[in-house]
Each structure stands twice: as structure tokens, then as C-alpha cells.
Design a protein around this motif. Structure first.
Motif, PDB file in Angstrom:
ATOM      1  N   THR A 167     -16.710  16.623  -3.142  1.00 29.00           N
ATOM      2  CA  THR A 167     -17.872  16.982  -3.953  1.00 29.00           C
ATOM      3  C   THR A 167     -19.120  16.338  -3.370  1.00 29.00           C
ATOM      4  O   THR A 167     -19.048  15.373  -2.592  1.00 29.00           O
ATOM      5  CB  THR A 167     -17.697  16.509  -5.406  1.00 29.00           C
ATOM      6  N   LEU A 168     -20.269  16.850  -3.779  1.00 24.61           N
ATOM      7  CA  LEU A 168     -21.533  16.277  -3.327  1.00 24.61           C
ATOM      8  C   LEU A 168     -21.657  14.832  -3.791  1.00 24.61           C
ATOM      9  O   LEU A 168     -22.141  13.965  -3.059  1.00 24.61           O
ATOM     10  CB  LEU A 168     -22.701  17.109  -3.871  1.00 24.61           C
ATOM     11  N   ALA A 169     -21.183  14.560  -5.014  1.00 25.96           N
ATOM     12  CA  ALA A 169     -21.240  13.193  -5.546  1.00 25.96           C
ATOM     13  C   ALA A 169     -20.401  12.244  -4.690  1.00 25.96           C
ATOM     14  O   ALA A 169     -20.812  11.111  -4.413  1.00 25.96           O
ATOM     15  CB  ALA A 169     -20.757  13.170  -6.992  1.00 25.96           C
ATOM     16  N   GLU A 170     -19.223  12.704  -4.260  1.00 25.70           N
ATOM     17  CA  GLU A 170     -18.365  11.864  -3.418  1.00 25.70           C
ATOM     18  C   GLU A 170     -19.050  11.552  -2.092  1.00 25.70           C
ATOM     19  O   GLU A 170     -18.981  10.427  -1.594  1.00 25.70           O
ATOM     20  CB  GLU A 170     -17.026  12.568  -3.175  1.00 25.70           C
ATOM     21  N   ARG A 171     -19.697  12.557  -1.526  1.00 21.68           N
ATOM     22  CA  ARG A 171     -20.416  12.346  -0.275  1.00 21.68           C
ATOM     23  C   ARG A 171     -21.564  11.351  -0.473  1.00 21.68           C
ATOM     24  O   ARG A 171     -21.811  10.489   0.364  1.00 21.68           O
ATOM     25  CB  ARG A 171     -20.966  13.675   0.248  1.00 21.68           C
ATOM     26  N   GLU A 172     -22.276  11.483  -1.593  1.00 18.06           N
ATOM     27  CA  GLU A 172     -23.411  10.603  -1.845  1.00 18.06           C
ATOM     28  C   GLU A 172     -22.946   9.165  -2.041  1.00 18.06           C
ATOM     29  O   GLU A 172     -23.559   8.228  -1.518  1.00 18.06           O
ATOM     30  CB  GLU A 172     -24.198  11.077  -3.066  1.00 18.06           C
ATOM     31  N   VAL A 173     -21.858   8.978  -2.777  1.00 18.04           N
ATOM     32  CA  VAL A 173     -21.316   7.635  -2.992  1.00 18.04           C
ATOM     33  C   VAL A 173     -20.932   7.000  -1.662  1.00 18.04           C
ATOM     34  O   VAL A 173     -21.255   5.834  -1.389  1.00 18.04           O
ATOM     35  CB  VAL A 173     -20.097   7.675  -3.936  1.00 18.04           C
ATOM     36  N   ASP A 174     -20.239   7.776  -0.824  1.00 18.95           N
ATOM     37  CA  ASP A 174     -19.814   7.251   0.480  1.00 18.95           C
ATOM     38  C   ASP A 174     -21.014   6.828   1.314  1.00 18.95           C
ATOM     39  O   ASP A 174     -20.994   5.783   1.973  1.00 18.95           O
ATOM     40  CB  ASP A 174     -19.003   8.309   1.236  1.00 18.95           C
ATOM     41  N   TYR A 175     -22.070   7.643   1.287  1.00 15.45           N
ATOM     42  CA  TYR A 175     -23.223   7.324   2.121  1.00 15.45           C
ATOM     43  C   TYR A 175     -23.997   6.125   1.574  1.00 15.45           C
ATOM     44  O   TYR A 175     -24.468   5.276   2.342  1.00 15.45           O
ATOM     45  CB  TYR A 175     -24.152   8.532   2.250  1.00 15.45           C
ATOM     46  N   ILE A 176     -24.117   6.026   0.264  1.00 12.84           N
ATOM     47  CA  ILE A 176     -24.794   4.868  -0.323  1.00 12.84           C
ATOM     48  C   ILE A 176     -24.039   3.590   0.031  1.00 12.84           C
ATOM     49  O   ILE A 176     -24.642   2.573   0.395  1.00 12.84           O
ATOM     50  CB  ILE A 176     -24.919   5.022  -1.855  1.00 12.84           C
ATOM     51  N   LYS A 177     -22.713   3.639  -0.050  1.00 16.14           N
ATOM     52  CA  LYS A 177     -21.907   2.471   0.324  1.00 16.14           C
ATOM     53  C   LYS A 177     -22.126   2.111   1.791  1.00 16.14           C
ATOM     54  O   LYS A 177     -22.239   0.935   2.148  1.00 16.14           O
ATOM     55  CB  LYS A 177     -20.423   2.759   0.075  1.00 16.14           C
ATOM     56  N   TYR A 178     -22.190   3.143   2.622  1.00 15.95           N
ATOM     57  CA  TYR A 178     -22.396   2.918   4.058  1.00 15.95           C
ATOM     58  C   TYR A 178     -23.743   2.243   4.319  1.00 15.95           C
ATOM     59  O   TYR A 178     -23.838   1.269   5.066  1.00 15.95           O
ATOM     60  CB  TYR A 178     -22.319   4.256   4.794  1.00 15.95           C
ATOM     61  N   VAL A 179     -24.803   2.745   3.675  1.00 17.99           N
ATOM     62  CA  VAL A 179     -26.141   2.188   3.889  1.00 17.99           C
ATOM     63  C   VAL A 179     -26.221   0.762   3.354  1.00 17.99           C
ATOM     64  O   VAL A 179     -26.817  -0.119   3.985  1.00 17.99           O
ATOM     65  CB  VAL A 179     -27.212   3.081   3.231  1.00 17.99           C
ATOM     66  N   LEU A 180     -25.613   0.506   2.200  1.00 14.90           N
ATOM     67  CA  LEU A 180     -25.606  -0.850   1.653  1.00 14.90           C
ATOM     68  C   LEU A 180     -24.888  -1.812   2.600  1.00 14.90           C
ATOM     69  O   LEU A 180     -25.334  -2.944   2.816  1.00 14.90           O
ATOM     70  CB  LEU A 180     -24.929  -0.861   0.279  1.00 14.90           C
ATOM     71  N   GLU A 181     -23.794  -1.340   3.172  1.00 20.19           N
ATOM     72  CA  GLU A 181     -23.048  -2.183   4.110  1.00 20.19           C
ATOM     73  C   GLU A 181     -23.876  -2.475   5.353  1.00 20.19           C
ATOM     74  O   GLU A 181     -23.936  -3.610   5.831  1.00 20.19           O
ATOM     75  CB  GLU A 181     -21.745  -1.488   4.500  1.00 20.19           C
ATOM     76  N   ARG A 182     -24.555  -1.445   5.885  1.00 20.67           N
ATOM     77  CA  ARG A 182     -25.359  -1.624   7.091  1.00 20.67           C
ATOM     78  C   ARG A 182     -26.574  -2.515   6.840  1.00 20.67           C
ATOM     79  O   ARG A 182     -27.075  -3.162   7.756  1.00 20.67           O
ATOM     80  CB  ARG A 182     -25.818  -0.264   7.628  1.00 20.67           C
ATOM     81  N   SER A 183     -27.054  -2.543   5.597  1.00 22.30           N
ATOM     82  CA  SER A 183     -28.232  -3.352   5.269  1.00 22.30           C
ATOM     83  C   SER A 183     -27.852  -4.735   4.757  1.00 22.30           C
ATOM     84  O   SER A 183     -28.714  -5.474   4.273  1.00 22.30           O
ATOM     85  CB  SER A 183     -29.087  -2.637   4.220  1.00 22.30           C
ATOM     86  N   GLY A 184     -26.556  -5.083   4.850  1.00 23.00           N
ATOM     87  CA  GLY A 184     -26.121  -6.392   4.377  1.00 23.00           C
ATOM     88  C   GLY A 184     -26.232  -6.531   2.874  1.00 23.00           C
ATOM     89  O   GLY A 184     -26.486  -7.624   2.359  1.00 23.00           O
ATOM     90  N   GLN A 185     -26.059  -5.410   2.153  1.00 19.73           N
ATOM     91  CA  GLN A 185     -26.155  -5.363   0.686  1.00 19.73           C
ATOM     92  C   GLN A 185     -27.564  -5.670   0.184  1.00 19.73           C
ATOM     93  O   GLN A 185     -27.749  -6.010  -0.985  1.00 19.73           O
ATOM     94  CB  GLN A 185     -25.140  -6.320   0.036  1.00 19.73           C
ATOM     95  N   ASN A 186     -28.545  -5.556   1.055  1.00 18.59           N
ATOM     96  CA  ASN A 186     -29.936  -5.753   0.644  1.00 18.59           C
ATOM     97  C   ASN A 186     -30.447  -4.431   0.072  1.00 18.59           C
ATOM     98  O   ASN A 186     -30.662  -3.463   0.801  1.00 18.59           O
ATOM     99  CB  ASN A 186     -30.782  -6.181   1.848  1.00 18.59           C
TER     100      ASN A 186
END
Length: 216
Positions: A167-186
């Protein structure tokens, strides 16, 4: 000075480049005198230069003059984490050049980009994004702006791997998690990378039950 695809240079041009490297001087077109140059030379190629030398398509003496420090950059298909970062960079670059307001990429569109192997390397990714920015009618790039063959291939891969479309929501969740991880949870940096403000990010985290994600 950066010279891309050095292996495509003709043998006659290779002779001239070798002379520049050895003598550290150039002669402008139409000039009768040479002038000294002091440059750092970086070259790139997707070919195996040692094989090109063996085949007689690349001068051995030039190869050894260039082969001071060699860096191997894996193909884009092996650097999936770089694809979203490059996609956003190319989007901003071409949106600015075209005077467009496009400033975000739909999570589903990012998933499609991540599912592709890019035989045309980074140039192919840039061409896809440039085309999408050209066709976009608003601030958001979506799969509707991508070549249909690219979208169809991604759908086929997902169906083969999971038996269903995410689903689009699943894709969005995955990407938000990815960006948070890359930004050091900032969250401030993550929101900036996502192209939204911190409040909008907080709302998305709350919507998806992610408020407990670590933050700096």
C-alpha cells in the motif's frame, strides 16, 4: 579537471592528453605559443582500462600516467541507499533550472526508483527525474510522471517477491523510517530531507504510530 568516459577518447586525442600531462602546458586553438597549466586530473570510465590497453584501444603510457590512485565505485544497483538522495538532488537541480515548484517525491515513486537496476547508470536516473520534473503539474513527483515501462517493471518485481502490491501507506512508512535512520533520528534534518516541516513529520509519525521513534 574531470574527464568522463576517458576510454572513449580517440588514440590521437590520447597522444595530446599525454603530452599535456607530461609537459604541463597547453596551446590554445589559434595560438602560436604554449602556456603552463597546473591541474589535478580526475578521469572516469565504465570500461576495464587494462583490457582496453591489451586490445590496443588505449595507450599504455597514458594508462600508467593516469593510474596513480584508483577508486572503484560500485554500480548504482548495488548502492540502493543512494538512490533517494540522488533522486531528490536531481529533482531540485532540474526544478530550479526549469523554474518549477516541484519539491517532493511520492513514496510510491521512490519505491519504483529503488526497484530499478539502472543499466544506464546514474545518467539514466537523472534522465528519469528530469523527465518527471518536466511532466509534473504540481509540487509532487509521482509514478504518473515516470516512463510506463519503469512502473510496470517495478509492479512485476513486487508481485513476484511478495505476491501483492504494497500500500502507499506501507511505502511511506518505510521511507520515513529510512530517512530517520539516515539522519541519525534527527527529526529536523529528516523533515528537511522529506521536503516537509517538522510539524508535518510529527503528524505522519503519529498517524502511523511511530511517535516512539528515537529522536535527537
Amino acid at each position: 579537471l574531470f574527464l568522463d568516459e576517458i576510454a572513449e577518447m580517440s588514440l590521437s586525442m590520447q597522444v595530446k592528453l599525454l603530452r599535456v600531462i607530461q609537459e604541463r602546458e597547453v596551446q590554445r586553438l589559434g595560438s602560436t605559443s604554449a602556456r603552463a597549466v597546473d591541474i589535478h586530473l580526475i578521469t572516469a570510465t565504465h570500461r576495464d582500462l587494462q583490457k582496453e590497453v591489451a586490445a590496443g584501444r588505449f595507450r599504455q603510457d597514458l594508462y600508467y600516467r593516469l593510474d596513480v590512485v584508483e577508486l572503484h565505485l560500485p554500480p548504482l544497483a548495488e548502492r540502493k541507499d543512494d538512490i533517494p538522495l540522488l533522486a531528490f538532488y536531481f529533482m531540485r537541480k532540474h526544478a530550479t533550472r526549469m523554474g518549477r515548484v516541484t519539491d517532493d517525491i511520492d513514496p510510491e515513486a521512490l519505491a519504483v526508483l529503488n526497484d530499478y537496476d539502472y543499466p544506464g547508470k546514474i545518467r539514466e536516473l537523472e534522465n528519469i527525474i528530469e523527465r518527471a520534473v518536466t511532466l509534473a503539474n504540481d509540487r509532487l513527483l509521482t509514478t504518473a510522471n515516470f516512463p510506463q515501462a519503469l512502473v510496470d517493471r517495478a509492479i512485476h518485481v513486487v508481485r513476484e517477491e511478495s505476491g501483492r502490491l504494497p500500500t502507499l501507506a506501507e511505502r511511506e512508512v518505510d521511507y520515513i523510517k529510512y530517512v530517520l535512520e539516515r539522519s541519525g533520528q534527527n527529526r529536523t534534518q529528516a523533515a528537511k530531507a522529506l521536503g516537509i516541516d517538522r510539524v508535518s513529520l510529527w503528524r505522519k509519525l503519529k498517524k502511523y504510530g511511530m511517535e516512539g521513534e528515537q529522536q535527537n
